[in-house]
Design a protein around this motif. Structure first.
Motif: not given
Length: 742
Positions: A500-509, A511-516, A520-521, A523-532
């Motif tokens: 999900x995180x990499x999908x968000x990065x690709x969407x952001x780059x 032009x689909x900012x809102x979907x990105x 990413x939300x 992704x962060x729900x699935x990994x609420x304490x993510x690594x650095x």
């Protein structure tokens, strides 16, 4: 001979012979009373099986060490209350010892070291006290709000190795755990009562059958979920806590972690489940919280916990699925198998979870779960070691070690798709971040494409390989293909935060900012304490979507954990300035220039040439305002000193340049008449091609700087630096002082 892993509790009465001599009838009556009112009902309450009563005590088997400790605490507190008004010499007190280990059932009795150590531990306990072995302590640490005192290692009778011992403090925290025993029901029922009970049972059975199709909705009262950090998902949610290695040998820790990882990965392939990511469960486990606290912090309904013990070729695994809202165990199992049966155990655990939560699998999901990653367990062992090294923003030695483990796994099993995908994941990060200290850009790019392609050839649904392919396509400027590959990764593993995180990065780059932001939300729900590294990825996505308020805290956290990672400083410099915090932006730019003195806007312009023009312009504007120079080391050449046109062409036609870089590295560079060039320094020997475009000298060295053609300028050296050099050549990657030769 059957063996299994179990928690064993041993207890005996203190001063039994003395008490019997003083009051035989009263002592026997006390024992019977304790059995009837305390031992038996408490053992039943905590799922214990009393397999032997001795003259002055008993041995009890528990599936869970947590349950055994709860039993012990309840028992000692109840006896303490009973003894409160009794003279000390007439008190009935017991010592308790708890161990987890091998037991051997035999004709209703139980034998083995697990029993023997428990018996020796109770001898070390104080009257009215509880002692645990080190392995038992590891099982309860963080799961019960109790204080444990470390008593060190003790040599005990008939046990070869010293035993690590802990004592349970029976203080106010222990008293707070006390629960009432369910009242006994009458053994006699009238005919009417029997009929009523039968009807009630049938009604409950019918209701239960109807509700069982969605068991996760049975208990979600608001008071139970009020303290949850997140709303519960609309499908069964689960966290697989790190399995605990109870082998007594830390060399098997990677096996316990690997089992945890594999269960998370496999369950993440099921679209009907919501599965918390690896890093978050390991992070929350380290906080020593109780099961229900862990579930509340992660926002999940169910928790899977277990232990693993390996002894030569044998593998013993205990596993339990817990409903965190009720605290009840939905399913528990012990496995005593050969190590070669590891994947069969994993399959069984996964199928039991899916069955217990009544999750329906698609045909594709069944096929994916049926796949065995490799039939070579040595290869699997190397793969587990690689996975635990990590691969994002690592140092060179960690990268090399990780790669060697993946390669050993492939050498042992060339058909191991996950190992190929692991190599691809490292290679794509080396390439897109221009880390040519490990591989040149061309080599890294080829390795990434080849390894991802091989992984997908072996397993068309390999999520990591699809993610790698998406990143490669993004940097190559093939945005639509990158989106498609990223979506395939998410479809292959619907609970994978990385996908999900990499999908968000690709969407952001693209032009689909809102979907990105939406992805990413997730992704962060699935990994609420993510690594650095994942915090940095999330921060970059939010920054690209122009949400600096969310981006900055994430990138700050990544920077603090990874102070020598340049991108964190780079993005913070631009984000601070964009938010209006000029001072902090300038400070981050200074730190960036300390880490990477060659940092310059021209370099970033080439490195990110696959970005959308407005995003790249926005980023470069922020970096410029923060103080990042246009060229390396802040070089500014006067237009009157610039060499161009015919003169510049003569400099790169059958000529040799000799000189030094700004950092003092000596170099020699030769140009032939056909537009070819060869560059050599103490550490580098490369060839490339050149073009003169107006007054710019453009160069492309195969395998360097993402294989981009990059342009710079040549100036007469009128500075006070390296005055023996006639000219200065400035490029996005270097500042070079040189003189001409034939």
């Amino acid at each position: 001979m059957e063996r299994r892993l179990a928690a064993v509790l041993a207890f005996d009465m203190v001063g039994y012979s003395r008490l019997m001599g003083a009051d035989e009838r009263g002592t026997l009556a006390a024992q019977r009373r304790h059995r009837r009112r305390l031992f038996n009902p408490r053992a039943g309450q905590y799922h214990g099986r009393i397999f032997k009563f001795t003259g002055d005590g008993a041995l009890i088997e528990f599936a869970s060490v947590v349950d055994s400790v709860c039993f012990a605490v309840e028992m000692q507190l109840a006896l303490r209350e009973e003894n409160a008004e009794v003279p000390e010499d007439r008190q009935y007190r017991y010592r308790i010892g708890i161990n987890i280990g091998d037991i051997i059932p035999d004709d209703g009795d139980v034998f083995g070291d697990g029993v023997n150590v428990a018996a020796r531990l109770q001898e070390l306990a104080d009257p009215g006290g509880i002692c645990l072995s080190g392995s038992a302590f590891e099982q309860v640490r963080g799961k019960l709000d109790l204080i444990f005192e470390h008593l060190g290692e003790k040599q005990v009778k008939n046990i070869a190795e010293p035993v690590t011992v802990y004592r349970v403090l029976l203080d106010d925290k222990a008293a707070a755990l006390a629960t009432p025993i369910a009242p006994e029901t009458s053994a006699v029922l009238t005919s009417r009562n029997k009929a009523a009970v039968t009807v009630a049972f049938l009604l409950l059975a019918v209701a239960g059958a109807a509700l069982w199709w969605q068991p996760w909705t049975l208990t979600q009262p608001s008071k139970q979920t009020e303290r949850f950090a997140y709303p519960l998902p609309d499908k069964p949610s689960i966290a697989v806590l790190p399995f605990i290695n109870v082998s007594g040998d830390t060399q098997h820790d990677h096996l316990a972690e690997g089992l945890t990882d594999d269960l998370i990965t496999e369950l993440s392939k099921v679209s009907g489940l919501f599965v918390i990511a690896r890093h978050s469960v390991f992070a929350v486990q380290a906080t020593d919280g109780k099961i229900q606290d862990v579930a509340a912090e992660l926002g999940v309904h169910y928790v899977l916990e277990g232990t693993l013990q390996r002894a030569t070729s044998r593998l013993r695994i205990n596993v339990k699925l817990i409903d965190a809202l009720t605290g009840l165990s939905l399913w528990a199992e012990r496995y005593d198998r050969q190590y070669t049966d590891l994947f069969a155990v994993q399959d069984d655990v996964i199928s039991k979870i899916i069955s217990a939560l009544a999750v329906k699998l698609s045909e594709g999901e069944r096929d994916q779960l049926a796949r065995i990653p490799t039939d070579n367990l040595e290869a699997y062992d190397y793969f587990l070691r690689a996975e635990q090294e990590g691969f994002l923003y690592s140092d060179v030695e960690t990268y090399r070690r990780t790669l060697s483990y993946y390669q050993k796994a492939i050498d042992l099993d060339p058909g191991f798709a996950d190992a190929h995908a692991g190599i691809a994941r490292i290679a794509v990060d080396v390439w897109r971040n221009d880390y040519n200290y490990l591989w040149s850009a061309a080599v890294a790019r080829k390795i990434a494409y080849d390894a991802a392609g091989q992984a997908l050839k072996l397993d068309p649904n390999n999520a990591r390989a699809h993610t790698v392919l998406a990143l490669l396509q993004l940097v190559d400027g093939r945005g639509a293909e990158a989106r498609d590959s990223a979506n395939r990764a998410v479809a292959a593993q619907p609970s994978d935060a990385e996908a999900f995180g990499n999908l968000a990065l690709i969407l952001a780059h693209t032009g689909s900012r809102e979907q990105a932001v939406t992805e990413m939300d997730k992704a962060l729900r699935l990994d609420p304490s993510p690594p650095p590294s994942f915090q940095l990825l999330a921060g970059v996505v939010f920054y690209t979507a122009h949400e600096n308020g969310r981006a900055i805290p994430l990138i700050e956290s990544a920077r603090d954990a990874l102070p020598n990672v340049e991108p964190a400083r780079e993005y913070l410099a631009a984000a601070y300035v964009d938010q209006g915090d000029q001072k902090r932006g300038e400070q981050e730019a200074l730190e960036l220039l300390k880490l990477f003195p060659d940092s310059n806007l021209t370099y970033y312009g080439y490195l990110y040439d696959y970005w959308r023009k407005d995003d790249l312009s926005h980023h470069l504007t922020g970096l410029r305002a923060a103080g990042v120079p246009e060229w390396p080391f802040g070089f500014k050449g006067a237009e009157s000193d610039q060499v161009g046109g015919t003169e510049l062409r003569s400099f790169v036609t059958d000529k040799t340049w000799t000189g030094r870089h700004k950092n003092g590295t000596e170099f020699i560079q030769y140009f032939d008449k056909a537009g070819n060039t060869a560059y050599r320094s103490a550490n580098t020997n490369i060839t490339g091609i050149i073009e003169v475009r107006d007054n710019r000298l453009c160069e492309k060295f195969t395998g360097y700087f993402l294989d981009r053609m990059v342009c710079g300028y040549v100036y007469r050296n009128t500075s006070q630096e390296q005055r023996d050099a006639e000219y200065v050549h400035v490029t996005p990657r270097a500042l070079m002082y040189f003189s001409l030769g034939q």
